[in-house]
Design an enzyme around this catalytic site. Structure first.
Site, short mmCIF file in Angstrom:
data_model
loop_
_atom_site.label_atom_id
_atom_site.label_comp_id
_atom_site.label_asym_id
_atom_site.label_seq_id
_atom_site.Cartn_x
_atom_site.Cartn_y
_atom_site.Cartn_z
CG LEU A 82 -67.59 5.56 -2.31
CD1 LEU A 82 -68.59 5.09 -3.34
CD2 LEU A 82 -68.15 5.31 -0.92
CB ILE A 83 -64.10 8.79 1.40
CG1 ILE A 83 -62.76 8.44 0.72
CG2 ILE A 83 -63.90 9.01 2.89
CD1 ILE A 83 -61.69 9.51 0.84
CB SER A 137 -67.04 18.34 8.51
OG SER A 137 -67.73 17.29 9.19
CG ASP A 193 -78.37 9.05 4.64
OD1 ASP A 193 -77.77 8.34 5.47
OD2 ASP A 193 -79.35 9.75 4.93
CB SER A 233 -63.23 4.96 17.93
OG SER A 233 -62.98 5.59 19.16
CE1 TYR A 262 -68.57 7.31 17.93
CE2 TYR A 262 -66.92 6.90 19.63
CZ TYR A 262 -67.24 7.23 18.33
OH TYR A 262 -66.24 7.48 17.42
N1 LIG Z 1 -63.41 13.13 16.28
C1 LIG Z 1 -63.00 12.15 17.05
O1 LIG Z 1 -62.55 12.36 18.20
C2 LIG Z 1 -63.01 10.74 16.54
C3 LIG Z 1 -63.79 10.34 15.49
N2 LIG Z 1 -63.78 9.04 15.09
C4 LIG Z 1 -64.61 8.59 13.98
O2 LIG Z 1 -64.21 9.29 12.81
C5 LIG Z 1 -65.29 9.35 11.89
C6 LIG Z 1 -65.41 10.76 11.33
O3 LIG Z 1 -65.71 11.65 12.38
P1 LIG Z 1 -65.16 13.15 12.46
O4 LIG Z 1 -64.53 13.53 11.21
O5 LIG Z 1 -64.40 13.27 13.71
O6 LIG Z 1 -66.53 13.92 12.70
P2 LIG Z 1 -67.38 14.96 11.79
O7 LIG Z 1 -68.61 15.20 12.57
O8 LIG Z 1 -66.53 16.11 11.40
O9 LIG Z 1 -67.71 14.11 10.49
C7 LIG Z 1 -68.65 13.09 10.45
C8 LIG Z 1 -69.12 12.92 9.04
O10 LIG Z 1 -70.06 11.83 8.99
C9 LIG Z 1 -71.19 12.28 8.26
N3 LIG Z 1 -72.40 11.52 8.52
C10 LIG Z 1 -73.12 11.41 9.64
N4 LIG Z 1 -74.20 10.63 9.43
C11 LIG Z 1 -74.14 10.24 8.13
C12 LIG Z 1 -74.96 9.44 7.29
N5 LIG Z 1 -76.08 8.87 7.73
N6 LIG Z 1 -74.58 9.23 6.00
C13 LIG Z 1 -73.46 9.81 5.52
N7 LIG Z 1 -72.68 10.61 6.24
C14 LIG Z 1 -73.01 10.81 7.53
C15 LIG Z 1 -71.33 13.75 8.64
O11 LIG Z 1 -72.19 14.40 7.73
P3 LIG Z 1 -73.14 15.66 8.13
O12 LIG Z 1 -72.25 16.85 8.00
O13 LIG Z 1 -74.22 15.61 7.13
O14 LIG Z 1 -73.60 15.40 9.53
C16 LIG Z 1 -69.86 14.15 8.51
O15 LIG Z 1 -69.52 14.35 7.17
C17 LIG Z 1 -66.52 8.85 12.64
O16 LIG Z 1 -66.78 7.51 12.28
C18 LIG Z 1 -66.09 8.90 14.11
O17 LIG Z 1 -66.76 7.95 14.88
C19 LIG Z 1 -63.00 8.11 15.69
C20 LIG Z 1 -62.20 8.45 16.73
C21 LIG Z 1 -62.16 9.77 17.25
C1 LIG Z 2 -58.89 8.46 28.64
C2 LIG Z 2 -59.74 8.83 29.81
C3 LIG Z 2 -60.88 9.60 29.72
C4 LIG Z 2 -61.45 10.14 28.48
C5 LIG Z 2 -61.13 9.86 27.24
C6 LIG Z 2 -61.76 10.43 26.09
C7 LIG Z 2 -62.62 11.61 26.22
C8 LIG Z 2 -61.53 9.86 24.89
C9 LIG Z 2 -62.16 10.23 23.68
C10 LIG Z 2 -62.04 9.48 22.58
C11 LIG Z 2 -62.82 9.72 21.40
C12 LIG Z 2 -63.59 10.96 21.24
C13 LIG Z 2 -62.93 8.76 20.48
C14 LIG Z 2 -63.82 8.83 19.37
O1 LIG Z 2 -64.08 7.86 18.72
C15 LIG Z 2 -61.68 9.96 30.94
C16 LIG Z 2 -62.92 9.10 31.00
C17 LIG Z 2 -62.08 11.41 30.92
C18 LIG Z 2 -60.87 9.73 32.20
C19 LIG Z 2 -60.16 8.44 32.22
C20 LIG Z 2 -59.21 8.33 31.10
#
Ligand SMILES: NC(=O)C1=CN([C@@H]2O[C@H](COP(=O)(O)OP(=O)(O)OC[C@H]3O[C@@H](n4cnc5c(N)ncnc54)[C@H](OP(=O)(O)O)[C@@H]3O)[C@@H](O)[C@H]2O)C=CC1
Ligand SMILES: CC1=C(/C=C/C(C)=C/C=C/C(C)=C/C=O)C(C)(C)CCC1
Length: 318
Positions: A7-8, A13, A64, A141, A154
């Site tokens: 289950l995911i 998206s 949800d 993350s 976050y």
């Molecule tokens: N993108 C990145 O840089 C990174 C993302 N992550 C983590 O990866 C995961 C997925 O994100 P990502 O694919 O990038 O982002 P997206 O925005 O593409 O996907 C997020 C998903 O979560 C859903 N969602 C949000 N709120 C709820 C809710 N209440 N119940 C069920 N579904 C919900 C969204 O649905 P809806 O379309 O309805 O909003 C969407 O399907 C997150 O946990 C994020 O924190 C971790 C590291 C980096």
């Molecule tokens: C590394 C780094 C930066 C930004 C990192 C970012 C933007 C990371 C994003 C991570 C995400 C989106 C994780 C989601 O879960 C700064 C502060 C610009 C400068 C210092 C070094």
């Protein structure tokens, strides 16, 4: 062997969608995927990507993570409530100075990213314990390990998830249930688009001009450069996650982007926190230009490597 029920959450998206499709298309047909999303009106992209697997190895259901009733009704709709692998992927981002964010907005992030995970685990854990088997995966993350400026709430939500899982993992192991945290760095998905969109519409009059300028001209500029040079694809994260799920002894933590590993190690190398704070301070305020040049170089190298891989493929060598 019978396929495992997976289950995911959050499959409309990004990472959730890519992972659901990858698992549904597994050559060895090891998985039956229940791909869930809060708004079924958004199922179009997943249906298109799922192709022939739709309603065969992949089913779409409403869920949800902020609504207990929808969680219970989704789990109850699964035969014997049998979930072998739970993948907590749903999540939302939030960036900006905290002075510009309301407590309600902050609670919304915690509700989804932290309590959403807690609600899901609470619902499947008793069944997994009874069966003495299961795997709980959480898309955390690098920000679950290391705070990044202007990501205060976050980061807090992902630290909460990491602390919760770190506490649960030992009890779970006694029941032969594995817990795994996937820790990606930046991934190019709607997550990025959504946070930048929110940042564009935010009102910065509630903070001082210096902070507002730091956010827009330092953080946003660097963050965009980082996403475009170091960003992974949702498919990269799906591949990493599949490897973790397929392991005989799945790891508790798994980082997907090796570039971030030294960054997350700084606090362990110096428990006073001085090494971590000094390094980040210098990266942001002193070596900004150097960082930009390095990021541009990385982007070019990655582009060339991609072209070379495409060339090798076209010549039929792989
Ligand atoms: N993108 C990145 O840089 C990174 C993302 N992550 C983590 O990866 C995961 C997925 O994100 P990502 O694919 O990038 O982002 P997206 O925005 O593409 O996907 C997020 C998903 O979560 C859903 N969602 C949000 N709120 C709820 C809710 N209440 N119940 C069920 N579904 C919900 C969204 O649905 P809806 O379309 O309805 O909003 C969407 O399907 C997150 O946990 C994020 O924190 C971790 C590291 C980096
Ligand atoms: C590394 C780094 C930066 C930004 C990192 C970012 C933007 C990371 C994003 C991570 C995400 C989106 C994780 C989601 O879960 C700064 C502060 C610009 C400068 C210092 C070094």
């Amino acid at each position: 062997m019978a396929p495992k029920t997976v289950l995911i959450t959050g499959c409309s998206s990004g990472i959730g969608l890519a992972l659901a499709v990858k698992m549904a298309r597994d050559k060895q047909k090891r998985f039956k995927v229940i791909a869930t999303m809060r708004n079924l009106g958004k199922r179009g992209c997943l249906e298109a990507a799922a192709g022939v697997t739709l309603n065969k190895t992949l089913e779409i259901r409403q869920l949800d993570v902020c609504d207990e009733r929808s969680i219970i009704s989704c789990i109850n709709s699964i035969p014997n409530r049998h979930v072998d692998i739970l993948i907590n992927n749903a999540g939302v981002g939030m960036i900006g100075p905290i002075e510009c964010q309301t407590i309600e907005e902050m609670k919304g992030v915690m509700e989804t990213n932290f309590f959403g995970v807690v609600r899901m685990i609470k619902e499947v854990l008793p069944d997994m314990k009874r069966r003495r088997s299961g795997h709980i995966v959480v898309i955390s993350s690098v920000m679950g390990l290391q705070g990044i400026m202007f990501n205060d709430i976050y980061t807090a939500s992902k630290f909460a998830v990491e602390g919760f899982c770190e506490s649960l993992v030992i009890q779970a192991l006694k029941f032969n249930i594995f817990v795994s945290l996937i820790e990606p760095g930046p991934v190019v998905t709607e997550f990025e688009t959504k946070v930048y969109e929110d940042a564009e519409n935010a009102d910065y009059s509630t903070t001082d001009p210096e902070t507002a300028d730091m956010f827009t001209n330092l953080y946003l500029k660097n963050s965009k450069a980082i996403f475009s040079s170091l960003g992974q694809t949702p498919n990269d994260i799906a591949e990493h996650t599949l490897r973790v799920i397929s392991a005989t002894k799945p790891p508790f933590r798994h980082q997907t982007n090796a570039v971030y590993t030294p960054m997350t190690a700084l606090k362990h190398a110096d428990p006073t926190g001085a090494l971590m704070t000094d390094t980040f301070y210098k990266m942001v305020f002193k070596y900004d230009t150097l960082m930009h040049i390095s990021l541009k170089a990385i982007k070019v190298i990655r582009w060339q490597a991609r072209k070379m891989r495409q060339g090798v493929k076209m010549l039929g060598f792989s």
